[in-house]
Design a protein around this motif. Structure first.
Motif, PDB file in Angstrom:
ATOM      1  N   SER A   1       0.715  -0.924   0.016  1.00 26.56           N
ATOM      2  CA  SER A   1       0.076  -0.083   0.482  1.00 26.56           C
ATOM      3  C   SER A   1       0.487   0.820   0.127  1.00 26.56           C
ATOM      4  O   SER A   1       1.956   0.617   0.336  1.00 26.56           O
ATOM      5  N   PRO A   2       0.353   2.614  -0.635  1.00 26.31           N
ATOM      6  CA  PRO A   2       1.020   3.509  -0.057  1.00 26.31           C
ATOM      7  C   PRO A   2       0.661   4.389   0.902  1.00 26.31           C
ATOM      8  O   PRO A   2       2.085   5.059   0.957  1.00 26.31           O
ATOM      9  N   ALA A   3      -0.035   4.128   1.397  1.00 31.14           N
ATOM     10  CA  ALA A   3      -0.098   5.407   2.687  1.00 31.14           C
ATOM     11  C   ALA A   3      -0.738   4.343   3.959  1.00 31.14           C
ATOM     12  O   ALA A   3      -1.142   3.245   3.704  1.00 31.14           O
ATOM     13  N   CYS A   4      -0.533   4.771   4.796  1.00 29.03           N
ATOM     14  CA  CYS A   4      -1.964   4.394   5.725  1.00 29.03           C
ATOM     15  C   CYS A   4      -1.498   5.538   7.451  1.00 29.03           C
ATOM     16  O   CYS A   4      -0.986   5.876   6.853  1.00 29.03           O
ATOM     17  N   LEU A   5      -2.872   5.256   7.782  1.00 26.77           N
ATOM     18  CA  LEU A   5      -3.185   6.790   9.547  1.00 26.77           C
ATOM     19  C   LEU A   5      -2.200   5.095  10.380  1.00 26.77           C
ATOM     20  O   LEU A   5      -2.471   3.928  10.734  1.00 26.77           O
ATOM     21  N   VAL A   6      -1.529   5.652  11.108  1.00 22.73           N
ATOM     22  CA  VAL A   6      -1.770   5.676  12.608  1.00 22.73           C
ATOM     23  C   VAL A   6      -1.761   6.304  14.049  1.00 22.73           C
ATOM     24  O   VAL A   6      -1.811   8.098  13.249  1.00 22.73           O
TER      25      VAL A   6
ATOM     26  N   ALA B   1      -6.107   5.814   2.361  1.00 23.99           N
ATOM     27  CA  ALA B   1      -5.416   5.313   3.923  1.00 23.99           C
ATOM     28  C   ALA B   1      -6.574   5.452   4.503  1.00 23.99           C
ATOM     29  O   ALA B   1      -6.985   4.637   5.436  1.00 23.99           O
ATOM     30  N   LEU B   2      -7.484   6.297   4.937  1.00 22.40           N
ATOM     31  CA  LEU B   2      -8.940   5.759   5.649  1.00 22.40           C
ATOM     32  C   LEU B   2     -10.346   4.973   5.739  1.00 22.40           C
ATOM     33  O   LEU B   2     -10.375   4.632   6.575  1.00 22.40           O
TER      34      LEU B   2
END
Ligand code: ADP
Length: 659
Positions: A574-579, A636-637
């Protein structure tokens, strides 16, 4: 009061229809329900009479009498308990007061099979009489009221009922069932005795029936014996005999109680029609003397998650019934437990308020909690084995055997139904937190069933792994496919999947298990510690350096949405994620609180980007940088089950790209 005709509340009419149709295959339960009502009525009178002995009038012995009349096709269950006043008859036999039952009726689907399973979880009570009767006559007088204030209630079980005043000498209630033609078998002495023995043996007050005797036939011709006699038959003797054991089940020795008797008792107190999963029966001595008989049901009731709902323990003091739903006897997270506590020490006049404050009650609650946890530990220990060991209910049904062969034991069955409630204990019961943590089960990236304990997980940890990793999400699919898991999958590290609503909250209270810290994969930066090799670490550091200008641009573009933007090693595809920050509230929890209408702090997550992803690489020189940045964030959300704050803007941006 002159005769008047009143309509049943809509829910009653619905329930009646269901009762007569869905319970048709298990007709005889009406006896259990009516005798149980009679017994409750006697318990109530006994309790009120503690203060007002005059209520007992001249009949201090409380009892239930069952009689029938073959010719009239009637069956009568009469008690000399508390009785009903005229208003009570209208209110209690015309409406459903209990919210649980109302809920239940509102959930009925009209599908007979599904509905009859549902009804198994509920007491149908008085209305079950209509399974075998096409008309029911109730005559009653409340203890303490003058004889002129009796009441007669009559109904054919469809839309309405009639009530009128009557003169009634006896205190208490008699319920007369006018039997349907296909239920005449119940106007029979041995049949009734058999049913009473089956369901009501343990009722602590005597159930009486008129004795029948065999009478030889008469000679047809007195002077000529060769003509023989008329056939003999059973005749009533006018003498009454007690047909049940009439001793409270929990007062008997364990060895004298059969598994069936334990189950029948469970069904009577719980109004559940399925067998209990396990029980524990003990006489506790010491500071507090009491007997406990506690059951774990097989199936969760529908209102399990309602923390206001009644808890299941009945409190007795020296065999005298004091109250139902004595919630002070168990902590909230064990509210699914049913049973009886009979204390030798509490005063008979305890009130609910007193119970809350009493130190003696606290000791009983601690004792009951320990026992229930012990019973669960036992189930867990013997999960995959035949349950014949001591302390665990033995005798497996065919169904249970099949389950066990399939590898699903009793503890798994328990956990499926009640695990989420048990988890509340982690945040509620600090004394027993360690025991509770051991009882928790989860699914994981390597196990689909909810069967992995923290101990199982620890035993499988990789060399060099320093934490128990978990992820919380709204459902199993979202958890399993979460981008945050990518690096763990790549490295073959198991991650526990937590998908119960309560997980997020409960886990706040568990920082470690047996010396190993718990770490959410969606909180803080990934630190795989020794699991990461030197090369990977160096690559990550370099990426962070070269991406600095890009990160600064992203941060500026997303300053309203993201707390920070950084490069991560946790992503592979994946290109991005939220933490969220290490000690921040997770986005799931914040979402849940908002859904529940509560105020949640604004959680600004951190956007982490995958430096190796082509999309991220392309960002640098792109003309529509700002739009891409927002798409990256919103995706990402979406990937973690959230919703962009402005979904229309998101769609517009993506469409612009597509065009
Ligand atoms: P439940 O017993 O579960 O509350 P029922 O439908 O069986 O529901 O009975 C409704 C109410 O009618 C009872 O709560 C009780 O107040 C009253 N009732 C039923 N049977 C009797 C009885 N034999 N004596 C006095 N009251 C009774």
């Amino acid at each position: 009061m002159t005769k008047q005709t009143l309509s049943f509340q809509a829910e009653v009419a619905q329930l009646l229809h269901l009762v007569t149709h869905a319970l048709y295959s298990n007709k005889e339960i009406f006896m259990r329900e009516l005798i149980s009502n009679a017994s409750d009525a006697c318990d109530k009178l006994r309790f009120e009479a503690l203060d007002k002995p005059a209520l007992l009038e001249e009949a201090p012995t409380l009892e239930v009498r069952v009689s029938f009349n073959k010719d009239a096709k009637t069956l009568t269950i009469a008690d000399n308990g508390i009785g009903l006043s005229q208003e009570e008859a209208i209110a209690n036999l015309g409406t459903i007061a209990k919210s649980g039952t109302k809920d239940f009726v509102s959930k009925l689907s009209g599908d007979q099979k599904a509905d009859s399973q549902l009804i198994g979880q509920f007491g149908v009570g008085f209305y079950s009489g209509f399974i075998v009767a096409d008309k029911i006559t109730v005559e009653s007088r409340r203890a303490g009221l003058p004889t002129a204030e009796g009441v007669r209630w009559v109904s054919g079980g469809s839309g309405d009922f009639e009530v009128e005043s009557i003169e009634r000498a006896q205190r208490g209630t008699s319920v007369t069932l006018h039997l349907r033609d296909d239920a005449l078998e119940y106007a029979n002495n041995w049949k009734l005795k058999g049913i009473i023995a089956k369901y009501s043996d343990h009722i602590s007050l005597p159930i009486l029936m008129e004795k029948e005797e065999w009478k030889e036939g008469e000679p047809i011709d007195k002077d000529d014996p060769s003509k023989g006699t008329t056939g003999g038959g059973m005749v009533m003797t006018g003498e009454w005999e007690t047909v049940n054991q009439a001793s409270a089940l929990w007062t008997r020795a364990k060895k004298d109680i059969t598994p069936e008797q334990y189950q029948d008792f469970y069904k009577q107190i719980s109004h559940d029609h399925t067998d209990a999963l396990a029980h524990t029966h003990n006489r506790v001595e010491g500071n507090q003397e009491y007997t406990q008989l506690l059951y774990i049901p097989s199936k969760a009731p529908m209102d399990l998650y309602n923390r206001e709902r009644n808890s299941g323990l009945k409190l007795y003091v020296k065999r005298v019934f004091i109250m139902d739903d004595a919630e002070a006897l168990l902590p909230g997270y064990l509210r699914f437990v049913k049973g009886v506590v009979d204390s030798n020490d509490l005063p008979l006049n305890v009130s609910r308020e007193l119970l809350q404050e009493s130190r003696d009650v606290k000791a009983i609650r601690e004792g009951c909690t320990k026992r229930v946890l012990g019973m669960l530990e036992d189930l867990a220990k013997h999960n995959a084995l035949p349950k014949t060991e001591e302390g665990v209910t033995d005798v497996l049904s065919a169904e249970e055997k099949a389950e066990q062969e399939a590898g699903l034991g009793k503890y798994d069955a328990f956990y499926t139904e009640f695990g989420a409630v048990l988890k509340e204990g982690l945040g509620e019961d600090f004394t027993n937190k360690d025991r509770l943590a051991k009882l928790m089960r989860f699914s994981s990236t390597t196990t689909d069933t909810v069967t992995v304990s923290f101990a199982d997980y620890k035993a499988r940890m990789k060399e060099g792994q320093e934490a128990i990793y978990y992820i919380t999400a709204d459902n199993a699919a979202a958890a399993k496919n979460s981008p945050q898991l990518e690096v763990f999958k790549k490295k073959g590290i198991e991650v526990l999947l937590m998908t119960d609503r309560v997980d997020e909250w409960a886990l706040n209270y568990v920082n470690e298990f047996d010396g190993t810290p718990l770490q959410s994969v969606a909180k803080g930066a990934v630190d795989l510690g020794k699991l990461q090799d030197e090369e990977e670490k160096k690559a990550a550091e370099e990426a962070a350096e070269t991406f600095k200008p890009l990160l600064a641009k992203l941060k500026e573009a997303l300053k309203d949405k993201a707390e920070d933007v950084r490069v991560t090693t946790r992503l592979v595809d994946s290109p991005a994620c939220l933490v969220v920050q290490d000690h921040g509230m997770s986005t799931q929890l914040a979402r849940m609180l908002k859904q529940a209408g509560q105020t949640a702090p604004e959680v600004k997550p951190v956007l982490e980007v995958n430096a190796d992803h082509p999309l991220v690489k392309k960002l640098e020189g792109s003309v529509n940088f700002n739009d891409l940045a927002h798409i990256l964030f919103d995706q990402a959300l979406l990937a973690e089950g959230g919703m962009p704050t402005d979904p229309a803007a998101y769609v517009r941006r993506v469409n612009a790209l597509l065009v």
